[in-house]
Design a protein around this motif. Structure first.
Motif, PDB file in Angstrom:
ATOM      1  N   LYS A   1       0.828  -1.194   0.000  1.00 49.26           N
ATOM      2  CA  LYS A   1       0.000   0.000   0.000  1.00 49.26           C
ATOM      3  C   LYS A   1       0.872   1.258   0.000  1.00 49.26           C
ATOM      4  CE  LYS A   1      -4.085  -2.037   0.456  1.00 49.26           C
ATOM      5  NZ  LYS A   1      -3.693  -3.442   0.288  1.00 49.26           N
ATOM      6  N   PRO A   2       0.560   2.250  -0.840  1.00 44.10           N
ATOM      7  CA  PRO A   2       1.308   3.509  -0.864  1.00 44.10           C
ATOM      8  C   PRO A   2       0.777   4.471   0.194  1.00 44.10           C
ATOM      9  CG  PRO A   2      -0.402   3.576  -2.514  1.00 44.10           C
ATOM     10  CD  PRO A   2      -0.518   2.219  -1.846  1.00 44.10           C
ATOM     11  N   ASP A   3       1.350   5.659   0.250  1.00 44.89           N
ATOM     12  CA  ASP A   3       0.853   6.692   1.161  1.00 44.89           C
ATOM     13  C   ASP A   3      -0.342   7.425   0.571  1.00 44.89           C
ATOM     14  OD1 ASP A   3       2.894   6.564   3.335  1.00 44.89           O
ATOM     15  OD2 ASP A   3       4.240   7.032   1.672  1.00 44.89           O
ATOM     16  N   LEU A   4      -0.442   7.430  -0.770  1.00 45.63           N
ATOM     17  CA  LEU A   4      -1.526   8.155  -1.426  1.00 45.63           C
ATOM     18  C   LEU A   4      -1.690   7.638  -2.849  1.00 45.63           C
ATOM     19  CD1 LEU A   4      -2.787  11.552  -0.982  1.00 45.63           C
ATOM     20  CD2 LEU A   4      -1.744  11.370  -3.217  1.00 45.63           C
ATOM     21  N   ILE A   5      -2.909   7.739  -3.373  1.00 40.74           N
ATOM     22  CA  ILE A   5      -3.180   7.365  -4.762  1.00 40.74           C
ATOM     23  C   ILE A   5      -3.703   8.590  -5.512  1.00 40.74           C
ATOM     24  CG2 ILE A   5      -4.618   5.977  -6.309  1.00 40.74           C
ATOM     25  CD1 ILE A   5      -4.740   3.880  -4.046  1.00 40.74           C
ATOM     26  N   ILE A   6      -3.106   8.875  -6.667  1.00 40.69           N
ATOM     27  CA  ILE A   6      -3.647   9.867  -7.593  1.00 40.69           C
ATOM     28  C   ILE A   6      -4.173   9.091  -8.790  1.00 40.69           C
ATOM     29  CG2 ILE A   6      -3.146  11.868  -9.049  1.00 40.69           C
ATOM     30  CD1 ILE A   6      -0.847  12.556  -7.196  1.00 40.69           C
ATOM     31  N   MET A   7      -5.408   9.352  -9.187  1.00 40.86           N
ATOM     32  CA  MET A   7      -5.990   8.513 -10.240  1.00 40.86           C
ATOM     33  C   MET A   7      -6.867   9.307 -11.200  1.00 40.86           C
ATOM     34  SD  MET A   7      -9.059   6.539  -8.202  1.00 40.86           S
ATOM     35  CE  MET A   7      -9.982   6.292  -9.702  1.00 40.86           C
ATOM     36  N   ASP A   8      -6.846   8.866 -12.449  1.00 42.00           N
ATOM     37  CA  ASP A   8      -7.813   9.308 -13.434  1.00 42.00           C
ATOM     38  C   ASP A   8      -8.972   8.319 -13.409  1.00 42.00           C
ATOM     39  OD1 ASP A   8      -9.108  10.552 -15.466  1.00 42.00           O
ATOM     40  OD2 ASP A   8      -7.519  10.311 -16.962  1.00 42.00           O
ATOM     41  N   LEU A   9     -10.151   8.776 -13.811  1.00 38.30           N
ATOM     42  CA  LEU A   9     -11.308   7.882 -13.813  1.00 38.30           C
ATOM     43  C   LEU A   9     -11.373   7.003 -15.051  1.00 38.30           C
ATOM     44  CD1 LEU A   9     -14.112  10.270 -12.506  1.00 38.30           C
ATOM     45  CD2 LEU A   9     -12.978   8.437 -11.242  1.00 38.30           C
ATOM     46  N   ASN A  10     -10.884   7.532 -16.159  1.00 35.53           N
ATOM     47  CA  ASN A  10     -11.009   6.826 -17.428  1.00 35.53           C
ATOM     48  C   ASN A  10      -9.650   6.308 -17.887  1.00 35.53           C
ATOM     49  OD1 ASN A  10     -13.787   7.444 -17.550  1.00 35.53           O
ATOM     50  ND2 ASN A  10     -13.322   9.458 -18.396  1.00 35.53           N
ATOM     51  N   VAL A  11      -9.478   5.003 -17.817  1.00 36.00           N
ATOM     52  CA  VAL A  11      -8.238   4.364 -18.266  1.00 36.00           C
ATOM     53  C   VAL A  11      -8.602   3.240 -19.232  1.00 36.00           C
ATOM     54  CG1 VAL A  11      -6.832   4.986 -16.268  1.00 36.00           C
ATOM     55  CG2 VAL A  11      -8.282   2.949 -16.163  1.00 36.00           C
ATOM     56  N   THR A  12      -7.602   2.534 -19.704  1.00 32.21           N
ATOM     57  CA  THR A  12      -7.829   1.563 -20.783  1.00 32.21           C
ATOM     58  C   THR A  12      -8.844   0.485 -20.434  1.00 32.21           C
ATOM     59  OG1 THR A  12      -5.901   0.328 -19.994  1.00 32.21           O
ATOM     60  CG2 THR A  12      -5.545   1.910 -21.787  1.00 32.21           C
ATOM     61  N   ASP A  13      -8.873   0.044 -19.187  1.00 30.29           N
ATOM     62  CA  ASP A  13      -9.731  -1.085 -18.833  1.00 30.29           C
ATOM     63  C   ASP A  13     -10.858  -0.728 -17.868  1.00 30.29           C
ATOM     64  OD1 ASP A  13      -7.914  -0.563 -16.854  1.00 30.29           O
ATOM     65  OD2 ASP A  13      -7.470  -2.658 -16.395  1.00 30.29           O
ATOM     66  N   SER A  14     -11.120   0.568 -17.659  1.00 25.35           N
ATOM     67  CA  SER A  14     -12.212   0.960 -16.776  1.00 25.35           C
ATOM     68  C   SER A  14     -12.531   2.438 -16.991  1.00 25.35           C
ATOM     69  CB  SER A  14     -11.840   0.718 -15.307  1.00 25.35           C
ATOM     70  OG  SER A  14     -12.920   1.023 -14.448  1.00 25.35           O
ATOM     71  N   ASP A  15     -13.749   2.820 -16.596  1.00 27.39           N
ATOM     72  CA  ASP A  15     -14.083   4.237 -16.722  1.00 27.39           C
ATOM     73  C   ASP A  15     -15.104   4.645 -15.667  1.00 27.39           C
ATOM     74  OD1 ASP A  15     -16.940   4.007 -17.844  1.00 27.39           O
ATOM     75  OD2 ASP A  15     -15.793   2.845 -19.298  1.00 27.39           O
ATOM     76  N   GLY A  16     -15.120   5.955 -15.397  1.00 27.38           N
ATOM     77  CA  GLY A  16     -16.109   6.548 -14.513  1.00 27.38           C
ATOM     78  C   GLY A  16     -16.049   6.084 -13.079  1.00 27.38           C
ATOM     79  N   PHE A  17     -17.238   6.037 -12.470  1.00 32.33           N
ATOM     80  CA  PHE A  17     -17.319   5.704 -11.053  1.00 32.33           C
ATOM     81  C   PHE A  17     -16.886   4.266 -10.764  1.00 32.33           C
ATOM     82  CE2 PHE A  17     -20.741   9.075 -11.164  1.00 32.33           C
ATOM     83  CZ  PHE A  17     -19.952  10.039 -10.539  1.00 32.33           C
ATOM     84  N   ASN A  18     -16.984   3.382 -11.739  1.00 36.28           N
ATOM     85  CA  ASN A  18     -16.527   2.005 -11.534  1.00 36.28           C
ATOM     86  C   ASN A  18     -15.045   1.960 -11.181  1.00 36.28           C
ATOM     87  OD1 ASN A  18     -18.997   0.798 -12.043  1.00 36.28           O
ATOM     88  ND2 ASN A  18     -18.647   0.677 -14.247  1.00 36.28           N
ATOM     89  N   THR A  19     -14.267   2.843 -11.810  1.00 37.34           N
ATOM     90  CA  THR A  19     -12.839   2.918 -11.503  1.00 37.34           C
ATOM     91  C   THR A  19     -12.638   3.334 -10.052  1.00 37.34           C
ATOM     92  OG1 THR A  19     -12.491   3.662 -13.779  1.00 37.34           O
ATOM     93  CG2 THR A  19     -10.615   3.827 -12.284  1.00 37.34           C
ATOM     94  N   MET A  20     -13.371   4.354  -9.640  1.00 34.80           N
ATOM     95  CA  MET A  20     -13.264   4.854  -8.271  1.00 34.80           C
ATOM     96  C   MET A  20     -13.639   3.771  -7.259  1.00 34.80           C
ATOM     97  SD  MET A  20     -12.628   7.325  -6.186  1.00 34.80           S
ATOM     98  CE  MET A  20     -12.738   7.069  -4.416  1.00 34.80           C
ATOM     99  N   LEU A  21     -14.732   3.085  -7.511  1.00 31.36           N
ATOM    100  CA  LEU A  21     -15.197   2.057  -6.573  1.00 31.36           C
ATOM    101  C   LEU A  21     -14.201   0.905  -6.445  1.00 31.36           C
ATOM    102  CD1 LEU A  21     -18.963   1.949  -7.592  1.00 31.36           C
ATOM    103  CD2 LEU A  21     -18.029   2.775  -5.429  1.00 31.36           C
ATOM    104  N   THR A  22     -13.609   0.503  -7.564  1.00 31.68           N
ATOM    105  CA  THR A  22     -12.647  -0.597  -7.538  1.00 31.68           C
ATOM    106  C   THR A  22     -11.377  -0.193  -6.799  1.00 31.68           C
ATOM    107  OG1 THR A  22     -13.474  -1.432  -9.655  1.00 31.68           O
ATOM    108  CG2 THR A  22     -11.307  -2.192  -8.961  1.00 31.68           C
TER     109      THR A  22
END
Length: 297
Positions: free
Chosen positions: A52-73
């Motif tokens: 586990k890192p100290d923090l995650i920076i993320m985009d919602l739309n990537v090659t294998d997921s998009d939107g709120f599904n990315t956030m939930l996962t």
């Protein structure tokens, strides 16, 4: 000036945007950042399962997921890691929804600057830390500030379910202080409380960030070790914790005088899948192993 170093996982499949984010954090005068970039959700989830890192920076739309599904996962896989969303969608309503789903903050890429991102990261970590303190207060032992028996039972159930689902192992260490009662009787209950606090500090200090250290009750403690797969690993961890607490400590007696006491302890362990299949069985097996080791000394 000393700068604390933080490990950040970056979920971003656009190499140009990933470069902009890394560059924005390069000149941070307060924190230094080690950034690992992942271009797919699958790769990030795999990395989170290992460390586990100290923090995650993320985009919602990537090659294998998009939107709120990315956030939930990501939220499910990250567990207690703070999350900052940096995405190309500038939508205030979306930002509110993301925070409701567990993100600490939301920054549209169109508004991204070095100073803004650095400030967002600092505030996100501080806010997340305060929220964890509030959430954990009910799950902490008031004297030692280790996890409580109730929190231990809950965590054990969680680890068992995870182990059943993914075929993994984990270990349970059971610790009993051998000579606590004589010290407590001779120097008073306040001295005994101080000694328990010393032990709790040592156990915390010599545990991994993924370990779960709890006060089982009285002078007994339990440490849960995720991702421990062999008896050799459990044995090594047992020796490390035992060496950490079998030492000389100073306590203040009932007359206000400093007293040096030597503490000894016994420890036993149990491995999921070999010594038990549920929390009750594992605690019982680790306790029995501890008692056997105590008798053999």
């Amino acid at each position: 000036m000393f700068k604390s170093n933080h490990l950040i996982y970056l979920l971003e499949d656009d190499s140009d945007d990933a470069y902009l984010i890394r560059n924005a954090l390069k000149n941070d005068k307060i924190m230094s950042h080690s950034i690992m970039t992942f271009d797919s959700l699958e790769k990030l989830v795999k990395a989170l399962s290992n460390f586990k890192p100290d923090l995650i920076i993320m985009d919602l739309n990537v090659t294998d997921s998009d939107g709120f599904n990315t956030m939930l996962t990501v939220k499910h896989s990250a567990q207690s890691v703070p999350i900052v969303v940096v995405t190309g969608m500038a939508d205030e309503a979306m930002g509110d929804r993301l925070i409701q789903l567990g993100a600490q903050d939301y920054v549209p890429k169109s508004e991204l600057t070095s100073s803004l991102l650095q400030r967002v990261i600092r505030f996100s970590k501080e806010r997340h830390h305060l929220l964890q303190i509030l959430e954990n207060s009910a799950n902490r032992d008031a004297l030692t500030m280790l996890y409580s028996r109730k929190a231990l039972d809950s965590k054990l159930d969680e680890l068992v379910k995870h182990a059943e689902r993914y075929g993994e192992k984990f270990a349970v260490l059971f610790i009993d202080l051998d000579n606590f009662k004589p010290i407590n009787d001779q120097f008073g209950h306040d001295a005994g409380d101080q000694l328990l606090q010393h032990v709790a500090n040592r156990l915390t200090l010599f545990s991994r960030s993924t370990d779960f250290v709890a006060r089982f009750g009285g002078d007994e403690f339990v440490t849960l070790l995720p991702h421990v797969k062999t008896r050799d690993d459990a044995e090594q961890a047992s020796k490390q914790q035992l060496n950490a607490i079998c030492d000389d400590f100073y306590v203040t007696d009932s007359d206000g005088q400093a007293q040096q006491v030597h503490l000894s302890a016994s420890i036993g362990y149990a491995l999921y899948g070999e010594d038990g299949e549920c929390g009750v069985e594992l605690i019982k097996a680790a306790d029995a192993a501890m008692y056997q080791n105590k008798q053999n000394r």
